[in-house]
Design a protein around this motif. Sequence first.
Motif, PDB file in Angstrom:
ATOM      1  N   THR A 460       0.877  -1.343   0.334  1.00  0.00           N
ATOM      2  CA  THR A 460      -0.329  -0.359  -0.293  1.00  0.00           C
ATOM      3  C   THR A 460       1.479   0.999   0.370  1.00  0.00           C
ATOM      4  OG1 THR A 460      -2.132   1.112   1.277  1.00  0.00           O
ATOM      5  CG2 THR A 460      -0.372  -0.149   2.917  1.00  0.00           C
ATOM      6  N   GLU A 461       0.607   1.996  -1.080  1.00  0.00           N
ATOM      7  CA  GLU A 461       1.145   3.520  -1.153  1.00  0.00           C
ATOM      8  C   GLU A 461       0.637   4.676  -1.522  1.00  0.00           C
ATOM      9  OE1 GLU A 461       5.088   2.959  -1.475  1.00  0.00           O
ATOM     10  OE2 GLU A 461       4.568   4.812  -0.501  1.00  0.00           O
ATOM     11  N   ARG A 462      -0.085   4.925  -0.407  1.00  0.00           N
ATOM     12  CA  ARG A 462      -1.077   6.108  -0.063  1.00  0.00           C
ATOM     13  C   ARG A 462      -0.243   7.798  -0.163  1.00  0.00           C
ATOM     14  NH1 ARG A 462      -6.595   4.791  -2.173  1.00  0.00           N
ATOM     15  NH2 ARG A 462      -6.088   2.679  -2.396  1.00  0.00           N
ATOM     16  N   LEU A 476      -5.838  -4.888  -4.646  1.00  0.00           N
ATOM     17  CA  LEU A 476      -5.322  -5.602  -5.142  1.00  0.00           C
ATOM     18  C   LEU A 476      -5.105  -7.264  -5.459  1.00  0.00           C
ATOM     19  CD1 LEU A 476      -3.707  -2.126  -6.869  1.00  0.00           C
ATOM     20  CD2 LEU A 476      -5.644  -3.469  -7.612  1.00  0.00           C
TER      21      LEU A 476
HETATM   22  P1  ADP Z   1      -5.098  -0.289  -0.530  1.00  0.00           P
HETATM   23  O1  ADP Z   1      -6.120   0.269  -1.543  1.00  0.00           O
HETATM   24  O2  ADP Z   1      -5.559  -0.356   0.808  1.00  0.00           O
HETATM   25  O3  ADP Z   1      -4.012   0.281   0.287  1.00  0.00           O
HETATM   26  P2  ADP Z   1      -4.370  -2.163  -2.574  1.00  0.00           P
HETATM   27  O4  ADP Z   1      -3.561  -2.935  -3.155  1.00  0.00           O
HETATM   28  O5  ADP Z   1      -5.994  -1.417  -3.257  1.00  0.00           O
HETATM   29  O6  ADP Z   1      -4.559  -1.707  -1.559  1.00  0.00           O
HETATM   30  O7  ADP Z   1      -3.699  -1.524  -4.117  1.00  0.00           O
HETATM   31  C1  ADP Z   1      -2.207  -0.906  -3.796  1.00  0.00           C
HETATM   32  C2  ADP Z   1      -1.305   0.117  -3.653  1.00  0.00           C
HETATM   33  O8  ADP Z   1      -1.914  -0.229  -5.292  1.00  0.00           O
HETATM   34  C3  ADP Z   1      -2.870   1.264  -3.170  1.00  0.00           C
HETATM   35  O9  ADP Z   1      -1.811   1.563  -2.638  1.00  0.00           O
HETATM   36  C4  ADP Z   1      -1.558   3.030  -4.530  1.00  0.00           C
HETATM   37  O10 ADP Z   1      -0.399   2.446  -4.262  1.00  0.00           O
HETATM   38  C5  ADP Z   1      -1.802   1.602  -5.914  1.00  0.00           C
HETATM   39  N1  ADP Z   1      -3.067   1.782  -6.489  1.00  0.00           N
HETATM   40  C6  ADP Z   1      -4.269   0.839  -6.026  1.00  0.00           C
HETATM   41  N2  ADP Z   1      -5.069   1.834  -7.466  1.00  0.00           N
HETATM   42  C7  ADP Z   1      -4.136   2.941  -8.052  1.00  0.00           C
HETATM   43  C8  ADP Z   1      -4.439   4.087  -8.667  1.00  0.00           C
HETATM   44  N3  ADP Z   1      -6.180   3.963  -9.226  1.00  0.00           N
HETATM   45  N4  ADP Z   1      -4.578   4.966  -9.071  1.00  0.00           N
HETATM   46  C9  ADP Z   1      -2.594   5.075  -8.167  1.00  0.00           C
HETATM   47  N5  ADP Z   1      -2.845   4.098  -6.917  1.00  0.00           N
HETATM   48  C10 ADP Z   1      -3.279   3.316  -7.652  1.00  0.00           C
END
Ligand code: ADP
Length: 537
Positions: A460-462, A476
């Motif tokens: 996860t990279e938010r 994902l």
């Molecule tokens: P979470 O949503 O809990 O962080 P996910 O597995 O859904 O875990 O997503 C993993 C990571 O993928 C996210 O933290 C983000 O860095 C990247 N990511 C997912 N969807 C997008 C998107 N639409 N745009 C940019 N990065 C995304």
Amino acid sequence: MTLAALAGGLLYLDRYRESLIGSELWSLTVQAQIVAEALGEAAVTSDVGEGGDYLTAMARPLVRRLAGPLGLRVRLFAANGDLIADSLSSSVIGGPVTVQPLAPPATSARGPLDLLLDFYEWAIELMPNKDSYPPYSESSPPVAGDFEEAIYALRGEPRAEVHINARDDLVLSAAAPVSRYKQVLGAVVVTKDGYDIEDSLRRVRLDILQVLAIVMAMSVMVSLYLAGTIARPVRRLAAAAKRVGHGQGRKVAIPDFSRRSDEIGDLSAALREMTDALWTRMDAIERFAADVAHEIKNPLTSLRSAVETVARIEDADQRRKLMAIIMDDVKRLDRLISDISDASRLDAELSRAESEPVDLAGILAALADIHAATVNDGGPRLIYEPAVDAASDLFVEGIESRLVQVFRNLLGNAVSFSPPNGEIRLRVWRDGRWIKATVEDQGPGIPEDKRKAIFDRFYTERPKGEKFGTHSGLGLSISRQIVEAHRGRIWAENIYDAPTADCGAVRGARFTVELPAATKAQIGKAAGKPTLGGAGD
Ligand code: ADP
């Protein structure tokens, strides 16, 4: 097979012996008749002879001369039953009678098969079907009354009999009347030992034994071949499977017979695949457990230090801040644990649930409606763009609730990464035998080197400002697991404002889900039932 050959051989032998005895008796009777005819012609006088009968002294040498070439014992009895001549006796009537024994059977050199033959004959002796011929006995000097056939002959009737002598050998005997002008003057008794018959039987037995030996050798060879090519490999596979079952782990190598293009080869390949799959699964479980422990440790450590500090701090403001951190950690833990439990149940549920035709266009349309109804002010707009033929043809075979979960997760991410008043585009279309669906946003996109890593568990990279603890990094990874269980693919890419990545700026992210299209027959079953499943990310 060997037993059948033995039984067949015995049956055949029995009949063969009967027919041999029958033909010998017949020929013996004919020979007795010839001798009797010859004697009747040459050795009968019209006057009563010195012995009180009509047979002349000529009869004795004639008997010997006739018996010689025939190789038989010929005896001539007078009408009163007295012995007149015996081809084996050189004495005259009234003198001492010297009976020469019958010639013993010629004994040939004994080969290795003879031992077997002896055993075979011994086995036959044990059989209940024994000969029931009358015994051969004669008084000294013999009289016609000793031989039943001679009694018949003296009555004018030729007759043949089989006897068994003291040594249990066959003695064949035939008698014919010596007559002149219809008057019976005596009887000729011709005897023969059964050595010829026994000899031919012996030869046939030897043949049968040879066939038997060949059959046995062949069965032994076939058994050895089967043992070497089937039984032993199967035993080795079974032993290896047992060792795996007893938990001897990866050290156990399942024997590889895959080069054999037969069932054993298939079995070995299948067993090897099965153990490989088993180990892959075990590895996944181990990794999962390790990842989970690692992920839970972070919020727990943070929680512990926050709780420790809060106990020491007097300042109410700082305490409030720390309590907020504690609250976040608890939320994060809660979120993590519910995602983990969902992910761990996923495999079992995917393999258990019945798959059915799912209208992907219907799902996406419903999700678009829900979004429109729930979007906040300034939230992104969702534009749903189904292909023209969407209503009729965009079915996949699968588990509806889990497919809904995939798109909810993608939409959720797209919403969270979208700029204020951004646009999210939802497309679905058919591409050959695939149904493809994309979710596009206008967010920051995905770093090129992380396009694969974002599907890893707990990745996860938010953005910094985002509320801590609301994302577990499992969304994902779970989506990919679901899509792959549906024999599909999911991938992420960036949208550039120029045709190639190197000369344009990122305008957003695009997530594509590719699933095999349901067949016409499968679609027929699901006509008109797009409903949304309850599971969510
Ligand atoms: P979470 O949503 O809990 O962080 P996910 O597995 O859904 O875990 O997503 C993993 C990571 O993928 C996210 O933290 C983000 O860095 C990247 N990511 C997912 N969807 C997008 C998107 N639409 N745009 C940019 N990065 C995304």
